[in-house]
Motif scaffolding. Structure first.
Motif, PDB file in Angstrom:
ATOM      1  N   MET A 135       1.002  -0.992  -0.088  1.00 30.63           N
ATOM      2  CA  MET A 135      -0.005   0.091   0.284  1.00 30.63           C
ATOM      3  C   MET A 135       0.570   1.095  -0.144  1.00 30.63           C
ATOM      4  O   MET A 135       1.974   1.300   0.598  1.00 30.63           O
ATOM      5  N   HIS A 136       0.788   2.224  -0.540  1.00 27.04           N
ATOM      6  CA  HIS A 136       1.387   3.305  -0.591  1.00 27.04           C
ATOM      7  C   HIS A 136       0.095   4.546  -0.226  1.00 27.04           C
ATOM      8  O   HIS A 136      -0.914   4.611   0.258  1.00 27.04           O
ATOM      9  N   TYR A 137       1.181   5.018   0.530  1.00 28.34           N
ATOM     10  CA  TYR A 137       0.278   6.267   2.403  1.00 28.34           C
ATOM     11  C   TYR A 137       1.424   7.515   1.651  1.00 28.34           C
ATOM     12  O   TYR A 137       2.418   7.828   1.777  1.00 28.34           O
ATOM     13  N   ALA A 138       0.221   8.161   0.725  1.00 31.42           N
ATOM     14  CA  ALA A 138       1.110   9.832   0.617  1.00 31.42           C
ATOM     15  C   ALA A 138       0.906  11.118   1.214  1.00 31.42           C
ATOM     16  O   ALA A 138       0.100  10.843   2.447  1.00 31.42           O
ATOM     17  N   GLY A 139       2.316  11.653   1.841  1.00 31.37           N
ATOM     18  CA  GLY A 139       2.413  12.598   2.265  1.00 31.37           C
ATOM     19  C   GLY A 139       2.944  13.341   2.515  1.00 31.37           C
ATOM     20  O   GLY A 139       3.565  14.008   1.481  1.00 31.37           O
ATOM     21  N   ALA A 140       2.687  14.459   2.739  1.00 34.03           N
ATOM     22  CA  ALA A 140       3.507  15.926   2.325  1.00 34.03           C
ATOM     23  C   ALA A 140       3.230  17.086   4.086  1.00 34.03           C
ATOM     24  O   ALA A 140       2.325  16.700   5.283  1.00 34.03           O
ATOM     25  N   CYS A 141       4.417  18.142   4.122  1.00 33.10           N
ATOM     26  CA  CYS A 141       3.790  19.223   5.052  1.00 33.10           C
ATOM     27  C   CYS A 141       2.734  19.977   4.413  1.00 33.10           C
ATOM     28  O   CYS A 141       1.879  19.760   2.538  1.00 33.10           O
ATOM     29  N   HIS A 142       2.332  21.203   4.851  1.00 32.04           N
ATOM     30  CA  HIS A 142       1.445  21.800   4.583  1.00 32.04           C
ATOM     31  C   HIS A 142       1.068  22.354   3.288  1.00 32.04           C
ATOM     32  O   HIS A 142       0.355  22.509   2.510  1.00 32.04           O
ATOM     33  N   CYS A 143       2.077  23.049   2.780  1.00 30.18           N
ATOM     34  CA  CYS A 143       2.120  23.585   1.400  1.00 30.18           C
ATOM     35  C   CYS A 143       2.707  22.769  -0.117  1.00 30.18           C
ATOM     36  O   CYS A 143       3.337  22.826  -0.934  1.00 30.18           O
TER      37      CYS A 143
END
Length: 139
Positions: A1-9
Motif C-alpha cells: 500500500m502507498h500512503y502519500a503525505g506532505a507538509c502543508h505547502c
C-alpha cells in the motif's frame, strides 16, 4: 500500500510504502515537549520504505540526544518526518497527521513516553522499528 503525505505547502512530500494496514501499523503519540507542542503522532514499518522528496527549503532540527533530524519545512513550518542514520542506514518515522489517511491512523493512536530511555536503547529501537528511508533533494 502507498500512503502519500506532505507538509502543508507541499514542499516536502512523502511516499510511504507498507504491506500493513493503518490498524496494523498503529500510531504513537510522543509525549516529549517538541511533539506535544506540535500535536504529533508517528508511525513506521521496518519492512516498508519511505521516499522523502524535498522541493523547497527544509530545516533540520535536533534536540535531546541529537541523533535524529526533524525535517521542518522552512515555508510552512510543518514536520512530516524524522530521520536518523543508524549503522549507515537512514531510517525514518512518519508523522501520521501529514498522511492523506491521517484519520484512520489517528483513531489507533496510543501515547508513547520515551523519557529516560538510554541512548543505546533508543538507537536500537529505531534500527528495529523505524522505516528505511531515502531523501531526494530537488533544490
Amino acid at each position: 500500500m502507498h500512503y502519500a503525505g506532505a507538509c502543508h505547502c507541499g514542499a516536502l512530500t512523502l511516499d510511504f510504502r507498507s504491506e500493513k494496514s493503518p490498524a496494523e501499523l498503529g500510531a504513537r503519540t510522543c509525549q516529549c515537549s517538541f511533539c506535544q507542542a506540535h500535536g504529533a503522532s508517528w508511525t513506521s514499518d521496518p519492512e516498508g520504505n519511505v521516499d522523502i522528496t524535498l522541493d523547497g527549503p527544509v530545516s533540520r532540527y535536533r534536540f535531546g540526544t541529537k541523533t535524529a533530524d526533524f525535517l521542518v519545512c522552512a515555508n510552512c513550518g510543518v514536520v512530516p518526518v524524522v530521520v536518523s542514520e543508524i549503522e549507515g542506514q537512514l531510517r525514518g518515522v512518519i508523522r501520521v497527521n501529514c498522511l492523506e489517511e491521517s484519520a484512520i491512523f489517528l483513531a489507533q493512536a496510543a501515547p508513547m513516553d520515551l523519557d529516560g530511555e538510554i541512548l543505546d536503547s533508543r538507537l536500537d529501537r529505531r534500527a528495529k522499528g523505524w522505516t528505511p528511508a531515502t531523501i531526494k533533494d530537488k533544490n
